[in-house]
Design a protein around this motif. Sequence first.
Motif, short mmCIF file in Angstrom:
data_model
loop_
_atom_site.label_atom_id
_atom_site.label_comp_id
_atom_site.label_asym_id
_atom_site.label_seq_id
_atom_site.Cartn_x
_atom_site.Cartn_y
_atom_site.Cartn_z
N ASN A 50 38.27 50.86 43.08
CA ASN A 50 37.87 50.48 44.43
C ASN A 50 37.04 49.19 44.43
O ASN A 50 36.86 48.57 45.48
CB ASN A 50 37.04 51.59 45.08
CG ASN A 50 37.85 52.83 45.34
OD1 ASN A 50 39.02 52.74 45.69
ND2 ASN A 50 37.24 54.00 45.18
N GLU A 51 36.55 48.82 43.24
CA GLU A 51 35.71 47.64 43.11
C GLU A 51 35.72 47.20 41.65
O GLU A 51 35.82 48.03 40.75
CB GLU A 51 34.28 47.95 43.56
CG GLU A 51 33.33 46.77 43.53
CD GLU A 51 31.93 47.15 44.00
OE1 GLU A 51 31.66 46.97 45.20
OE2 GLU A 51 31.13 47.64 43.17
N ASP A 53 33.79 44.45 38.69
CA ASP A 53 32.63 43.63 38.38
C ASP A 53 33.09 42.41 37.58
O ASP A 53 33.94 42.53 36.68
CB ASP A 53 31.61 44.42 37.56
CG ASP A 53 31.10 45.64 38.31
OD1 ASP A 53 31.04 45.57 39.56
OD2 ASP A 53 30.78 46.64 37.67
N HIS A 65 30.68 41.43 42.57
CA HIS A 65 31.43 42.65 42.84
C HIS A 65 32.48 42.35 43.90
O HIS A 65 32.17 41.82 44.96
CB HIS A 65 30.50 43.77 43.30
CG HIS A 65 29.30 43.95 42.42
ND1 HIS A 65 29.36 44.54 41.19
CD2 HIS A 65 28.00 43.58 42.60
CE1 HIS A 65 28.16 44.56 40.64
NE2 HIS A 65 27.31 43.97 41.48
N LYS A 67 35.75 43.89 46.16
CA LYS A 67 36.57 44.98 46.68
C LYS A 67 37.95 44.42 47.05
O LYS A 67 38.13 43.20 47.14
CB LYS A 67 35.90 45.62 47.90
CG LYS A 67 34.57 46.32 47.57
CD LYS A 67 33.98 46.95 48.83
CE LYS A 67 32.67 47.65 48.52
NZ LYS A 67 32.86 48.80 47.60
N PRO A 68 38.93 45.29 47.29
CA PRO A 68 40.28 44.79 47.64
C PRO A 68 40.29 43.87 48.85
O PRO A 68 41.12 42.96 48.91
CB PRO A 68 41.06 46.08 47.90
CG PRO A 68 40.37 47.12 47.07
CD PRO A 68 38.92 46.76 47.12
N ASP A 70 38.16 41.67 49.53
CA ASP A 70 37.48 40.40 49.23
C ASP A 70 38.38 39.38 48.54
O ASP A 70 38.12 38.18 48.61
CB ASP A 70 36.26 40.65 48.35
CG ASP A 70 35.28 41.63 48.98
OD1 ASP A 70 35.17 41.63 50.23
OD2 ASP A 70 34.62 42.38 48.24
N SER A 85 45.88 42.83 45.68
CA SER A 85 45.26 43.49 46.82
C SER A 85 46.24 43.52 47.98
O SER A 85 46.82 42.48 48.33
CB SER A 85 43.98 42.75 47.22
OG SER A 85 43.42 43.32 48.38
N THR A 111 43.88 51.32 54.34
CA THR A 111 42.86 50.35 53.94
C THR A 111 43.44 49.40 52.89
O THR A 111 44.49 49.68 52.30
CB THR A 111 41.65 51.07 53.30
OG1 THR A 111 42.09 51.80 52.14
CG2 THR A 111 40.98 52.02 54.28
N LYS A 324 36.20 57.96 38.18
CA LYS A 324 36.11 56.54 38.51
C LYS A 324 34.98 55.86 37.74
O LYS A 324 34.75 54.68 37.91
CB LYS A 324 35.89 56.36 40.01
CG LYS A 324 37.00 56.93 40.88
CD LYS A 324 36.68 56.75 42.34
CE LYS A 324 37.75 57.39 43.23
NZ LYS A 324 37.43 57.28 44.66
#
Length: 414
Positions: A50-51, A53, A65, A67-68, A70, A85, A111, A324
């Motif tokens: 989900n994220e 680094d 960090h 996320k999809p 971003d 993404s 999402t 996760k």
Amino acid sequence: MRVISLCLCCMLMTYAVVAQRNYVPGVIVTSKNDSLKGFIDFRNWYQSPNEIDFKESLSNGNEQHFKPADINGFKMAEPEVVYVSRKLRIDITKQDVNSLNEKTERIVQDTPVFLMRMVTGRYNLYEYVDKFSRVHYVYDAVDVPATELEYIQQYVERASGSGIFTEEKYKDQLAALFADNAALAKKASQVAYREPNLKKLFLAYNNYKEPGAQTSEPVTVQKKKRLPVTFGIMGGMAFTSYPFKGSAYIGLGEYENSKGPIGGIWADIPLGRNGRNISFVPELLYKKLETTGALHGIYAGQIVKFGFTYLQVNTLFRYTYPTKTPIRPYINVGLGNGFVIKTNENGLLRSPDREWEVAIDEPRKYEQTLIGGIGVKIYKVSAEARYTTGNGFSPYPAGRTAIHSFQILAAIGF
């Protein structure tokens, strides 16, 4: 108290590595399709991340960090993995045995997500593993949004009979996609919902379309990821009891419990991509068994001492619960095969004024053991509590030398 202290030490040592990272060279593809080179914290994800680094350099303490929503995606050279993404509407309803035994509301997620690239070309194929560890396959194209290939199992109540029904909509979807190639469309209507089958089908269609494509789309396929075989060392303490039984004299006594070190080497061999959380774990361990027994009944007053050194080959199957995070609990079950390499004690003292005698003529050199354990692994370090029960060293049918052992183990991989 010592057992508790040792267990706490193992757990503290394991959790101490949580702060460690596994940064590998990678590239972030920004929302403007620019490339940002640096290092990505690779977690060997089972479920789709989900994220992520990111650092521009290893010496840079500042993490970013993403996320999809971003970025457009990211890729790594080792292992060679590409994630993109995509905004995706997808059914993530649980499809395990318990969930399929009753009627449940469907859960639909809409999402941006990270999809792992499998095949590229006229049509791209991706894999997505949701939070319930359900595997989905997704396709898109230049003018086609990311779309789930639908494979749905659900509990349905009908007048003619309730039960679990399977809808293989993906076959119709694929047949429509590949309609301009009759042979592939026919194969699509029969293909299994499995990674190798779908990859082969998409690759065949993309290679078929490439020569006549007005806009050349490079055809690539994700290389088969070989799950790494890991090796390491392990050690800990074994707390052993000796509930000997039987009508033979060795079964007529009370035996002291013992504790001692145990250690050796191990390997962890994954059993395939679709079963990546199941592995075969062979171990080679060194251990000692030592006890003193005071006989009773007609042998009251007599003392026996036993001490044996073993090399033990364990064959275990491990299930690692997918999470996760780097913290991954697991269970082990299997068999142990112990071989006596040295007899340290094998004595019988009938009375204080007599010499020690041999207690057992030709003790059994091979011990069979049942093994079960639970543990937790964080990156390369793990801690485990294990219980074993074996048939011991007695060759006498009337004298059973059962051996029970509780073990606290810590291991590190290389």
